[in-house]
Motif scaffolding. Structure first.
Motif, PDB file in Angstrom:
ATOM      1  N   ASN A   1       0.854  -1.177   0.000  1.00 40.85           N
ATOM      2  CA  ASN A   1       0.000   0.000   0.000  1.00 40.85           C
ATOM      3  C   ASN A   1       0.897   1.236   0.000  1.00 40.85           C
ATOM      4  OD1 ASN A   1      -1.585   2.262   1.165  1.00 40.85           O
ATOM      5  ND2 ASN A   1      -3.169   0.701   1.324  1.00 40.85           N
ATOM      6  N   GLU A   2       0.581   2.197  -0.838  1.00 38.08           N
ATOM      7  CA  GLU A   2       1.439   3.381  -0.912  1.00 38.08           C
ATOM      8  C   GLU A   2       1.391   4.234   0.361  1.00 38.08           C
ATOM      9  OE1 GLU A   2      -1.684   6.119  -3.496  1.00 38.08           O
ATOM     10  OE2 GLU A   2       0.086   5.295  -4.453  1.00 38.08           O
TER      11      GLU A   2
ATOM     12  N   LEU B   1       7.664  -0.373  -9.514  1.00 33.59           N
ATOM     13  CA  LEU B   1       7.379  -0.591 -10.929  1.00 33.59           C
ATOM     14  C   LEU B   1       6.295   0.370 -11.411  1.00 33.59           C
ATOM     15  CD1 LEU B   1       7.380  -4.488 -10.947  1.00 33.59           C
ATOM     16  CD2 LEU B   1       9.230  -2.948 -11.657  1.00 33.59           C
ATOM     17  N   GLU B   2       6.426   0.777 -12.649  1.00 30.71           N
ATOM     18  CA  GLU B   2       5.468   1.700 -13.264  1.00 30.71           C
ATOM     19  C   GLU B   2       5.046   1.148 -14.623  1.00 30.71           C
ATOM     20  OE1 GLU B   2       4.385   4.325 -11.683  1.00 30.71           O
ATOM     21  OE2 GLU B   2       5.886   4.523 -10.103  1.00 30.71           O
TER      22      GLU B   2
ATOM     23  N   PRO C   1      -4.565 -14.309  -5.701  1.00 29.66           N
ATOM     24  CA  PRO C   1      -5.758 -13.561  -6.121  1.00 29.66           C
ATOM     25  C   PRO C   1      -6.148 -12.490  -5.094  1.00 29.66           C
ATOM     26  CG  PRO C   1      -6.066 -15.898  -6.517  1.00 29.66           C
ATOM     27  CD  PRO C   1      -4.791 -15.751  -5.720  1.00 29.66           C
ATOM     28  N   GLY C   2      -6.379 -11.291  -5.592  1.00 29.21           N
ATOM     29  CA  GLY C   2      -6.750 -10.170  -4.739  1.00 29.21           C
ATOM     30  C   GLY C   2      -5.576  -9.324  -4.281  1.00 29.21           C
ATOM     31  N   ALA C   3      -4.364  -9.743  -4.599  1.00 32.65           N
ATOM     32  CA  ALA C   3      -3.167  -9.040  -4.118  1.00 32.65           C
ATOM     33  C   ALA C   3      -2.995  -7.657  -4.728  1.00 32.65           C
ATOM     34  CB  ALA C   3      -1.916  -9.875  -4.388  1.00 32.65           C
ATOM     35  N   THR C   4      -3.574  -7.426  -5.874  1.00 33.79           N
ATOM     36  CA  THR C   4      -3.354  -6.153  -6.567  1.00 33.79           C
ATOM     37  C   THR C   4      -4.649  -5.385  -6.779  1.00 33.79           C
ATOM     38  OG1 THR C   4      -3.536  -7.175  -8.747  1.00 33.79           O
ATOM     39  CG2 THR C   4      -1.333  -7.093  -7.771  1.00 33.79           C
TER      40      THR C   4
ATOM     41  N   THR D   1      -2.389   0.094  -4.221  1.00 36.39           N
ATOM     42  CA  THR D   1      -1.334  -0.919  -4.249  1.00 36.39           C
ATOM     43  C   THR D   1      -0.264  -0.528  -5.252  1.00 36.39           C
ATOM     44  OG1 THR D   1      -2.837  -2.697  -3.623  1.00 36.39           O
ATOM     45  CG2 THR D   1      -0.785  -3.344  -4.689  1.00 36.39           C
ATOM     46  N   ARG D   2       0.976  -0.536  -4.801  1.00 39.07           N
ATOM     47  CA  ARG D   2       2.124  -0.300  -5.672  1.00 39.07           C
ATOM     48  C   ARG D   2       2.924  -1.589  -5.745  1.00 39.07           C
ATOM     49  NH1 ARG D   2       3.207   5.037  -6.817  1.00 39.07           N
ATOM     50  NH2 ARG D   2       4.311   3.996  -8.510  1.00 39.07           N
TER      51      ARG D   2
END
Length: 133
Positions: free
Chosen positions: A45-46, A81-82, A98-101, A106-107
């Motif tokens: 999380n940013e 990453l961008e 699953p659900g991680a992003t 989320t960065r």
């Protein structure tokens, strides 16, 4: 690097430690995957301490364990990453976790290990092997 990559892909999680800037490291469990080039990817999380720490100091350490007595201890440099790199890494991470992003905050972070140690305490005699990456 293939050995580290395959181990991370098989076990999918570990502890990452970042420099908090206070003299105490900050450690957190992260879901992991590995890119074909050997970089390890996790989401954060940013607004997290971990993310702020990474922006201030890219050096990290990771421990990935099997649950059966094997582990990799790793040190490396992290990069946020961008663009397409984040999208591609996010697809791999999402496939494994699953659900991680799923959150807009989320960065994705990739760690390029420069040092690794493999430990297997289940072997007789136990194994401890430093790897050249």
């Amino acid at each position: 690097m293939r050995r580290v990559r395959d181990f991370v892909r098989a076990h999918g999680g570990g502890v990452v430690a970042t420099n908090s800037g206070t003299g105490c490291p900050e450690s957190a469990w992260v879901n992991l995957t590995a890119l074909d080039d050997g970089r390890l990817v996790f989401g954060t999380n940013e607004r997290s301490r971990k993310y702020g720490n990474l922006l201030a100091d890219r050096r990290v350490s990771l421990v990935v364990v099997s649950g059966d007595g094997q582990e990799f201890q790793l040190e490396g440099e992290a990069a946020v990453l961008e663009g397409s790199a984040a999208r591609d890494a996010g697809e791999l991470l999402e496939a494994r976790h699953p659900g991680a992003t799923g959150k807009a905050s989320t960065r994705l972070v990739a760690v390029r290990p420069h040092w690794a140690r493999f430990v297997d305490v289940a072997a007789e005699p136990p194994v401890r092997e430093d790897l050249t990456l």
